[in-house]
Enzyme design. Structure first.
Site, short mmCIF file in Angstrom:
data_model
loop_
_atom_site.label_atom_id
_atom_site.label_comp_id
_atom_site.label_asym_id
_atom_site.label_seq_id
_atom_site.Cartn_x
_atom_site.Cartn_y
_atom_site.Cartn_z
N ARG A 113 39.36 -10.35 -0.63
CA ARG A 113 40.52 -9.43 -0.53
C ARG A 113 41.60 -10.14 0.30
O ARG A 113 41.30 -10.74 1.32
CB ARG A 113 40.10 -8.10 0.13
CG ARG A 113 39.08 -7.33 -0.71
CD ARG A 113 38.93 -5.89 -0.26
NE ARG A 113 40.10 -5.11 -0.59
CZ ARG A 113 40.36 -3.91 -0.08
NH1 ARG A 113 39.54 -3.37 0.81
NH2 ARG A 113 41.44 -3.24 -0.43
N ASP A 149 46.22 -3.08 8.38
CA ASP A 149 45.49 -4.20 7.78
C ASP A 149 46.05 -5.55 8.24
O ASP A 149 45.34 -6.55 8.24
CB ASP A 149 45.52 -4.10 6.26
CG ASP A 149 44.61 -2.97 5.81
OD1 ASP A 149 45.07 -1.81 5.77
OD2 ASP A 149 43.42 -3.23 5.56
N GLN A 196 40.15 7.39 -0.09
CA GLN A 196 39.52 7.12 1.21
C GLN A 196 39.74 8.28 2.19
O GLN A 196 38.90 8.55 3.05
CB GLN A 196 40.08 5.84 1.84
CG GLN A 196 39.66 4.55 1.15
CD GLN A 196 40.64 4.12 0.09
OE1 GLN A 196 41.33 4.94 -0.54
NE2 GLN A 196 40.72 2.82 -0.14
N GLY A 234 38.10 -1.42 4.72
CA GLY A 234 38.68 -1.23 6.05
C GLY A 234 38.72 -2.59 6.74
O GLY A 234 37.75 -3.35 6.69
N ASN A 289 49.57 -1.54 5.68
CA ASN A 289 48.43 -0.61 5.69
C ASN A 289 48.33 0.00 4.29
O ASN A 289 49.16 -0.28 3.41
CB ASN A 289 48.62 0.46 6.78
CG ASN A 289 47.36 1.29 6.98
OD1 ASN A 289 46.27 0.74 7.14
ND2 ASN A 289 47.49 2.61 6.97
O1 MRU Z 1 41.65 -0.73 0.79
P1 MRU Z 1 40.98 -0.33 2.07
O2 MRU Z 1 40.23 0.95 1.98
O3 MRU Z 1 40.14 -1.47 2.65
O4 MRU Z 1 42.19 -0.10 3.07
C1 MRU Z 1 41.92 0.25 4.40
C2 MRU Z 1 43.13 0.65 5.17
O5 MRU Z 1 44.24 0.54 4.72
C3 MRU Z 1 42.90 1.09 6.58
O6 MRU Z 1 43.87 2.02 6.97
C4 MRU Z 1 43.01 -0.14 7.49
O7 MRU Z 1 42.09 -1.12 7.10
C5 MRU Z 1 42.81 0.19 8.90
S1 MRU Z 1 41.12 0.44 9.22
C6 MRU Z 1 40.76 0.49 10.83
#
Ligand code: MRU
Length: 339
Positions: A81, A226, A185, A47, A236
């Site tokens: 990442r 993101d 998720q 996230g 995102n």
């Molecule tokens: O790969 P992830 O689980 O880190 O991806 C997270 C997302 O895409 C969330 O929707 C994004 O970070 C928004 S979190 C407030």
């Protein structure tokens, strides 16, 4: 009832291990920046805002060794990442403190900065929820994707923060959470969070979104982000773009909840946002059960870009940008800078 995603105690960062939720709640003990970097890479924490906060504490851990270690930590953590800009934003804040603080106060000042990033994020989520209410107060049936909740942030959440606030006001929400293949998720994390808060949540497979929009009277799609480009394009979790296209067809507003730390105005459009390609294994098997044989190619982008044109509004802690475009975003930030 909200999960504590991270805890700092006595020179240790404790990270709630999101790979194990919902069946186990275990904290990972991080005492070095390398511990934090591998927790981010392996998605024990994930996230956009949450990885920024964790990385900031990673630099604090490095400072117990010295200034050089802090520099190494910043470059190691920046390599974990590529897509969520909050990671680089938080590391930049830590780097500024590093550069202007002498050795004997380094740990103390870095810790103050990391704690500030953490607390600001929680406050921002609360303010985002307040601003969101001016657009959403009539909404009670919602679709969301991935997890943009307390687990993805310092606490409360971006998209799930709006949902929590709405539940407080209306107490009759119904949320459809897309399970979010391949790492689930939505299925594992969003459903866990909302259930604990007593919010009526139903998990659907990603492939069911169109038919649920058609048949279940969805009032709004609400997601996190993101990285938001200067023209309002939104990166995102993979699958978000598809939901935005479907929402447009079904005349359902599509809202993005995003703190200002998720905007990257150095990036002109979504096309320039680096999209993380993750390991094939995430698709080829599930928890050691093989699904796709090795000789069949697979493709595993972790994010996609939703064009600004499909976004009804971006909700931030400083107000809402409705029908976002380059000019509206520029004006919004110009006005913030004047204040
Ligand atoms: O790969 P992830 O689980 O880190 O991806 C997270 C997302 O895409 C969330 O929707 C994004 O970070 C928004 S979190 C407030």
């Amino acid at each position: 009832l909200m999960p504590e995603t991270l805890k700092w105690e006595d020179k240790t960062l404790w990270i709630l291990d999101q790979r194990k939720i919902p069946f186990q709640t275990e904290y990972l003990r991080c005492t070095s920046y390398e511990d934090v970097a591998s927790a981010i890479e392996q998605m024990a924490i994930r996230g956009a805002p949450a990885i920024g906060i964790a990385a900031a504490y990673g630099v604090v851990l490095a400072s117990h060794i010295g200034r050089n270690a802090c520099e190494k930590a910043i470059s190691r953590l920046a390599g974990t990442r590529p897509t969520a800009v909050n990671l680089f934003w938080a590391l930049m804040r830590m780097k500024k403190i590093l550069e202007c603080t002498d050795d004997d106060r380094l740990s103390k000042h870095l810790l103050t900065e990391a704690a500030g990033i953490f607390q600001d994020d929680i406050d921002n989520n609360r303010n985002m929820a307040l601003h969101g209410m001016s657009l959403l107060s009539h909404v009670s049936v919602i679709m969301t994707h991935c997890n943009a909740g307390a687990l993805a942030t310092g606490g409360y959440g971006t998209a799930l923060g709006l949902i929590r606030k709405l539940q407080e006001i209306r107490n009759n929400l119904q949320v459809y959470a897309c399970e979010t293949r391949p790492l689930l998720q939505g299925g594992r994390l969003t459903s866990w969070e909302l259930w604990q808060d007593g919010i009526d949540v139903t998990v659907i497979c990603d492939s069911m979104a169109a038919s649920v929009m058609l048949n279940k009277g969805i009032h709004a799609v609400i997601v996190g982000a993101d990285r938001v480009a200067a023209n309002g394009d939104v990166a995102n979790k993979i699958g978000t773009y598809g939901l935005a296209v479907l929402a447009r067809y079904h005349n359902i507003p599509f809202y993005v909840a995003s703190p200002i730390s998720t905007f990257d105005r150095a990036v002109e459009s979504g096309r320039e946002i680096p999209i993380e390609e993750r390991a094939e294994g995430e698709i080829r098997s599930f928890r050691d059960i093989p699904l796709i044989p090795d000789h069949i190619p697979v493709h595993n982008p972790a994010f996609d870009v939703t064009p600004a044109d499909l976004v009804s509004a971006i909700i931030t802690e400083k107000g809402n940008i409705t029908r976002p475009d380059r000019k509206k975003i520029r004006d919004f930030f110009d006005k913030l800078n004047e204040e």
